[in-house]
Design an enzyme around this catalytic site. Structure first.
Site, mmCIF file in Angstrom:
data_model
loop_
_atom_site.group_PDB
_atom_site.id
_atom_site.type_symbol
_atom_site.label_atom_id
_atom_site.label_comp_id
_atom_site.label_asym_id
_atom_site.label_seq_id
_atom_site.Cartn_x
_atom_site.Cartn_y
_atom_site.Cartn_z
ATOM 1 N N SER A 27 3.039 -1.997 5.003
ATOM 2 C CA SER A 27 4.065 -3.050 5.147
ATOM 3 C C SER A 27 5.408 -2.579 4.587
ATOM 4 C CB SER A 27 3.610 -4.312 4.412
ATOM 5 O OG SER A 27 3.408 -4.012 3.028
ATOM 6 N N ARG A 67 -14.535 -2.714 6.865
ATOM 7 C CA ARG A 67 -14.151 -4.046 6.386
ATOM 8 C C ARG A 67 -15.394 -4.859 6.034
ATOM 9 N NH1 ARG A 67 -10.264 -2.010 5.360
ATOM 10 N NH2 ARG A 67 -8.149 -2.217 6.173
ATOM 11 N N ASP A 86 -7.825 -11.908 -3.604
ATOM 12 C CA ASP A 86 -7.619 -10.754 -2.724
ATOM 13 C C ASP A 86 -7.706 -11.176 -1.271
ATOM 14 O OD1 ASP A 86 -9.594 -7.863 -1.791
ATOM 15 O OD2 ASP A 86 -7.413 -8.047 -1.891
ATOM 16 N N GLU A 109 -3.004 -0.854 -7.704
ATOM 17 C CA GLU A 109 -4.359 -0.964 -7.150
ATOM 18 C C GLU A 109 -4.959 0.449 -7.123
ATOM 19 O OE1 GLU A 109 -5.279 -1.117 -2.711
ATOM 20 O OE2 GLU A 109 -5.604 -3.209 -3.242
ATOM 21 N N TRP A 122 -9.433 -7.636 12.274
ATOM 22 C CA TRP A 122 -8.680 -7.311 11.045
ATOM 23 C C TRP A 122 -7.190 -7.302 11.376
ATOM 24 C CZ3 TRP A 122 -6.047 -2.414 10.441
ATOM 25 C CH2 TRP A 122 -5.312 -2.358 9.254
ATOM 26 N N HIS A 153 -0.843 2.508 9.425
ATOM 27 C CA HIS A 153 -1.945 2.558 8.447
ATOM 28 C C HIS A 153 -2.534 3.976 8.481
ATOM 29 C CE1 HIS A 153 -5.434 1.284 6.168
ATOM 30 N NE2 HIS A 153 -5.000 0.046 6.110
ATOM 31 N N ASN A 183 0.788 -1.239 0.000
ATOM 32 C CA ASN A 183 0.000 0.000 0.000
ATOM 33 C C ASN A 183 0.813 1.279 0.000
ATOM 34 O OD1 ASN A 183 -2.451 -1.221 -0.213
ATOM 35 N ND2 ASN A 183 -2.851 -1.249 1.999
HETATM 36 O O1 SFD Z 1 -4.963 -3.252 2.920
HETATM 37 C C1 SFD Z 1 6.656 -9.099 19.776
HETATM 38 N N1 SFD Z 1 -1.424 -3.951 6.193
HETATM 39 C C2 SFD Z 1 -1.210 -3.724 4.852
HETATM 40 N N2 SFD Z 1 -0.076 -3.162 4.382
HETATM 41 C C3 SFD Z 1 0.198 -3.188 3.033
HETATM 42 O O2 SFD Z 1 1.253 -2.704 2.612
HETATM 43 N N3 SFD Z 1 -0.695 -3.759 2.141
HETATM 44 C C4 SFD Z 1 -1.905 -4.300 2.531
HETATM 45 O O3 SFD Z 1 -2.674 -4.819 1.745
HETATM 46 C C5 SFD Z 1 -2.233 -4.111 3.925
HETATM 47 N N4 SFD Z 1 -3.484 -4.622 4.408
HETATM 48 C C6 SFD Z 1 -3.409 -5.287 5.639
HETATM 49 C C7 SFD Z 1 -2.412 -4.902 6.581
HETATM 50 C C8 SFD Z 1 -2.359 -5.529 7.847
HETATM 51 C C9 SFD Z 1 -3.298 -6.536 8.139
HETATM 52 C C10 SFD Z 1 -3.256 -7.224 9.465
HETATM 53 C C11 SFD Z 1 -4.283 -6.945 7.162
HETATM 54 C C12 SFD Z 1 -4.334 -6.307 5.901
HETATM 55 C C13 SFD Z 1 -5.250 -8.032 7.445
HETATM 56 C C14 SFD Z 1 -0.610 -3.236 7.186
HETATM 57 C C15 SFD Z 1 0.777 -3.847 7.415
HETATM 58 O O4 SFD Z 1 0.685 -5.216 7.620
HETATM 59 C C16 SFD Z 1 1.415 -3.128 8.612
HETATM 60 O O5 SFD Z 1 1.466 -1.764 8.306
HETATM 61 C C17 SFD Z 1 2.836 -3.600 8.945
HETATM 62 O O6 SFD Z 1 2.908 -4.991 9.061
HETATM 63 C C18 SFD Z 1 3.296 -2.960 10.277
HETATM 64 O O7 SFD Z 1 4.609 -3.411 10.524
HETATM 65 P P1 SFD Z 1 5.201 -3.535 12.026
HETATM 66 O O8 SFD Z 1 6.573 -4.085 11.904
HETATM 67 O O9 SFD Z 1 4.957 -2.277 12.746
HETATM 68 O O10 SFD Z 1 4.233 -4.622 12.745
HETATM 69 P P2 SFD Z 1 4.164 -6.204 12.454
HETATM 70 O O11 SFD Z 1 4.552 -6.517 11.056
HETATM 71 O O12 SFD Z 1 2.798 -6.640 12.918
HETATM 72 O O13 SFD Z 1 5.270 -6.827 13.406
HETATM 73 C C19 SFD Z 1 5.156 -6.826 14.814
HETATM 74 C C20 SFD Z 1 6.155 -7.876 15.324
HETATM 75 O O14 SFD Z 1 6.331 -7.750 16.727
HETATM 76 C C21 SFD Z 1 6.257 -9.036 17.320
HETATM 77 N N5 SFD Z 1 5.855 -8.830 18.716
HETATM 78 N N6 SFD Z 1 7.897 -9.626 19.837
HETATM 79 C C22 SFD Z 1 8.441 -9.789 21.079
HETATM 80 N N7 SFD Z 1 7.778 -9.476 22.250
HETATM 81 C C23 SFD Z 1 6.525 -8.950 22.209
HETATM 82 N N8 SFD Z 1 5.910 -8.651 23.359
HETATM 83 C C24 SFD Z 1 5.903 -8.734 20.929
HETATM 84 N N9 SFD Z 1 4.695 -8.262 20.529
HETATM 85 C C25 SFD Z 1 4.686 -8.314 19.168
HETATM 86 C C26 SFD Z 1 5.241 -9.802 16.462
HETATM 87 O O15 SFD Z 1 5.358 -11.197 16.633
HETATM 88 C C27 SFD Z 1 5.686 -9.317 15.071
HETATM 89 O O16 SFD Z 1 6.793 -10.077 14.640
HETATM 90 S S1 SFD Z 1 -4.743 -3.516 4.268
HETATM 91 O O17 SFD Z 1 -5.871 -4.044 4.921
HETATM 92 O O18 SFD Z 1 -4.216 -2.379 4.957
HETATM 93 P P1 AMP Z 2 -7.838 -0.820 3.165
HETATM 94 O O1 AMP Z 2 -8.156 -2.030 2.360
HETATM 95 O O2 AMP Z 2 -9.025 -0.103 3.677
HETATM 96 O O3 AMP Z 2 -6.835 -1.085 4.192
HETATM 97 O O4 AMP Z 2 -7.159 0.235 2.168
HETATM 98 C C1 AMP Z 2 -6.023 -0.103 1.454
HETATM 99 C C2 AMP Z 2 -5.472 1.178 0.823
HETATM 100 O O5 AMP Z 2 -6.446 1.759 -0.024
HETATM 101 C C3 AMP Z 2 -5.115 2.250 1.825
HETATM 102 O O6 AMP Z 2 -4.003 2.951 1.298
HETATM 103 C C4 AMP Z 2 -6.349 3.145 1.841
HETATM 104 O O7 AMP Z 2 -6.022 4.456 2.233
HETATM 105 C C5 AMP Z 2 -6.781 3.083 0.384
HETATM 106 N N1 AMP Z 2 -8.235 3.222 0.215
HETATM 107 C C6 AMP Z 2 -9.186 2.386 0.664
HETATM 108 N N2 AMP Z 2 -10.419 2.816 0.305
HETATM 109 C C7 AMP Z 2 -10.231 3.957 -0.419
HETATM 110 C C8 AMP Z 2 -11.102 4.901 -1.066
HETATM 111 N N3 AMP Z 2 -12.424 4.737 -1.027
HETATM 112 N N4 AMP Z 2 -10.540 5.971 -1.689
HETATM 113 C C9 AMP Z 2 -9.197 6.143 -1.711
HETATM 114 N N5 AMP Z 2 -8.305 5.307 -1.098
HETATM 115 C C10 AMP Z 2 -8.827 4.231 -0.466
#
Ligand code: SFD
Ligand code: AMP
Length: 630
Positions: free
Chosen positions: A439, A249, A351, A126, A218, A388, A62
């Protein structure tokens, strides 16, 4: 109570976490550590291959700024993020990550991540900033690269070790402590610098999922606020603790909507078929200037939907069938249209199969064929995820070269992405006010913070001074729930019902109830007020007292105890920050019924806070918002 062996690990750089930011940090730190004869150690509570938010994979990257193409500039991305967060963002941090993220994505591709390509070999977008991927194995690919880099630089990694607390010497962080979730071992990591990357916080609020589905969310339930607690307890200044993220969602299985809105260009409607983004457009006037920007900020998109929900116009539907038909109809002929339809159907399922498998399972279980019928969507329970469209996390220094004369004194203090605690760095969800890194941006931020941490160590290469008495006290505190259970569990016939202690699950239910009802959770339609917050904080104080009576029957439950203590501190910071910010800035995330409008005159500012573990006191403070772009 079983004897716990204490394992002491001496290292130079300690990376807490094994997710996206931590893996980026491991790759970058290993490169510079090898050059400087230093050692890097990483510790994850789970197994890196499948830990954190990307455990199940993702279907998109993203954040890809595509600077080389000339289509976008750094300023374009900064403007996008500033507007999406209603003016509250650290542009220097957003720029710091955005100028490096493309190189991280190119590394992912080199390591084997399949990024969709069109017939000319260009990445398939996307949206303007998002790329489509076949990301089921995304995390395995990124973790492998991190492990290889550590091995090559004689570094090491520990898995299934749960970090509970930072080790603090005066105003300096000198490592961390935790325990194995598999063996009776307590770990003491002594380090010259520590990088916090343990993700955000989930299940601070009551989730919509219940019974057989309880735990479904989520953002992953195993990101339980360890980063926030580590930095808060360490005395670091925190920012944007009021800015929780509420994603819309697919209902009950939490499938993301980005691909539908951006790639399939789908619209969502109320139960009467009305497009709420259009029908409620008059509401946008109230939230100017941000209400009128394009794309509309994520919280505003939520808010226009919530207005219909509060008006009783639910269910809200993603019109998947219309979207698929519209694209298929663009095909030159019937045969091509049929082929396109098949493709789109596959993409629709891919997806979710790449990212939130339970959404695909729920579709199957409820006979949903997206090309034939719409699917319900909803606003989720609140999450704390600075990577996010949320912004909560530690207040960190920006890079020197991106500061202006106005910003330098406020936003730079020595080493990029270092917190206000010397020697403690933060990245990903752990660092705040730098939203929309996702990510790829979290991985890039981990790299930036790790390189800065190595240069900090080179400049301050003294062995950490760790007080043994502090370790002994922390050991006793960490293991206390096991002792409490052992001492009292025999006093009743049901180990769940005992006047001497509280089990972690019961503790979590009470925390979630307080937050849901007093701090604007799902059942309060995300609304709160000063009076509600004050009552909520009173009840949270009793919960804090009772945390001393947590009981654990085994290592797994001990982890659950500490996960919930971490969540409780995130909850405390959240309620105090909503109370401190006397306005409503993010309708759609939370609405203060007693302060129902945006107040740019008094509140175009960061709400920061700091906790003193010696006194238990919190300090709230306003910090100026200064832009580097204008
Ligand atoms: O669209 C300990 N995210 C998405 N990012 C994208 O780039 N594309 C997507 O399509 C994304 N989608 C999405 C996303 C997340 C989720 C859950 C879903 C869908 C279902 C967001 C990214 O995943 C997110 O921004 C990054 O992963 C954040 O990275 P970071 O490093 O801040 O967090 P992490 O990857 O969750 O890692 C955390 C680590 O810490 C460990 N941990 N270790 C030791 N002791 C403890 N007490 C700990 N607590 C946690 C964990 O095990 C892990 O390794 S969409 O929906 O947004
Ligand atoms: P999401 O699936 O909601 O986590 O969104 C994934 C990515 O798409 C994020 O970068 C959001 O900011 C973007 N996004 C989701 N919905 C919209 C929308 N309606 N218009 C513009 N960006 C969006």
């Amino acid at each position: 109570m079983p004897d716990f062996e204490t394992v002491t690990v001496d290292t130079d750089l300690l990376i807490c976490g094994g997710g996206m930011a931590a893996c980026g940090a491991a790759v970058e730190a290993s490169y510079w550590a090898k050059k400087n004869g230093l050692k890097v150690t990483l510790v994850d509570k789970a197994a890196m291959d499948r830990s954190g938010a990307v455990a199940m994979g993702l279907s998109a990257i993203n954040q890809y700024v595509d600077l080389n193409s000339g289509n976008n500039t750094l300023k374009d991305y900064i403007d996008y993020v500033r507007n999406d967060l209603m003016g509250i963002t650290r542009e220097d941090l957003v720029a710091s990550i955005a100028r490096h993220v493309d190189s991280t994505v190119h590394l992912f591709e080199k390591w084997g991540l399949p990024i969709w390509k069109d017939q000319d070999g260009n990445y398939v977008h996307e949206g303007r900033w998002q790329l489509m991927i076949n990301g089921e194995s995304y995390k395995i690919i990124v973790a492998e690269a991190a492990k290889n880099a550590l091995a090559e630089a004689d570094g090491e990694y520990f898995e299934r070790v749960f970090i509970t607390h930072p080790l603090i010497d005066g105003d300096k962080c000198v490592g961390a402590v935790g325990f194995s979730v598999r063996e009776n071992k307590l770990y003491v990591f002594k380090a010259k610098a520590t990088l916090v990357a343990m993700g955000g916080a989930v299940h601070v609020f009551k989730p919509r999922s219940t019974g057989e589905g309880f735990g479904r969310s989520w953002y992953p339930p195993f990101n339980s606020g360890a980063s926030a607690f580590f930095t808060i307890y360490g005395g670091a200044e925190m920012t944007c603790q009021e800015v929780r993220f509420i994603p819309v969602r697919f209902k009950d299985a939490y499938g993301p909507v980005g691909a539908w809105f951006l790639l399939f260009k789908s619209i969502a409607t109320n139960a009467q078929g009305g497009n709420y983004m259009q029908e409620n457009a008059a509401e946008l006037d109230k939230w100017e200037p941000y209400g009128k920007v394009k794309p509309r900020p994520a919280n505003i998109r939520n808010w226009l939907m919530m207005l219909d929900v509060m008006d009783g116009k639910s269910p809200i539907y993603m019109q998947t069938a219309d979207a698929i038909k519209r694209i298929a109809d663009e095909a030159p002929d019937e045969k091509a249209a049929k082929k396109k339809l098949k493709e789109l159907e596959a993409e629709a399922w891919e997806d979710f199969l790449d990212m939130t498998i339970s959404q695909a399972i729920l579709w199957a279980a409820t006979n949903v064929e997206p090309e034939k019928k719409p699917s319900e969507i909803m606003a989720c329970d609140p999450y704390f995820i600075g990577s996010h469209s949320g912004a909560s996390g530690a207040w960190v220094s920006g890079p020197e070269d991106l500061q202006t004369a106005e910003t330098k004194d406020e936003y730079f203090w020595g080493y990029p992405h270092m917190t206000t605690v010397t020697g403690m760095f933060a990245a990903g969800d752990a660092s705040g006010a730098s939203s929309h890194k996702f990510s790829s941006g979290s991985h890039a931020e981990g790299r930036i913070a790790a390189k800065a941490a190595i240069s900090y160590i080179v400049d301050n290469n003294q062995a950490p001074n760790v007080d043994q008495a502090k370790i002994d006290a922390l050991k006793a505190e960490i293991l206390k729930p096991l002792a409490t259970y052992e001492e009292h569990s025999g006093k009743t016939t049901d180990p769940d019902i005992n006047p001497e202690y509280i089990r972690p699950r019961q503790f979590m239910f009470r925390l979630q109830k307080i937050m849901d009802e007093y701090a604007g959770g799902v059942s309060s339609q995300f609304k709160t007020s000063e009076k509600l917050l004050e009552k909520g904080m009173e009840l949270l104080a009793y919960l804090k007292e009772d945390s001393d009576k947590l009981a654990a029957s085994n290592l797994h439950e001990l982890m659950r105890c500490w996960e919930n203590v971490h969540r409780m501190y995130q909850a405390d910071a959240h309620m105090r920050s909503i109370l401190f910010r006397e306005e409503t800035r993010w309708p759609g995330y939370y609405f203060r019924a007693d302060k129902p409008s945006l107040d740019n005159e008094n509140w175009l500012a960061f709400c920061n806070c700091k906790y003193d573990k010696e006194t238990g006191e919190w300090t709230m403070m306003k910090k100026p918002v200064k832009y580097i772009t204008s």
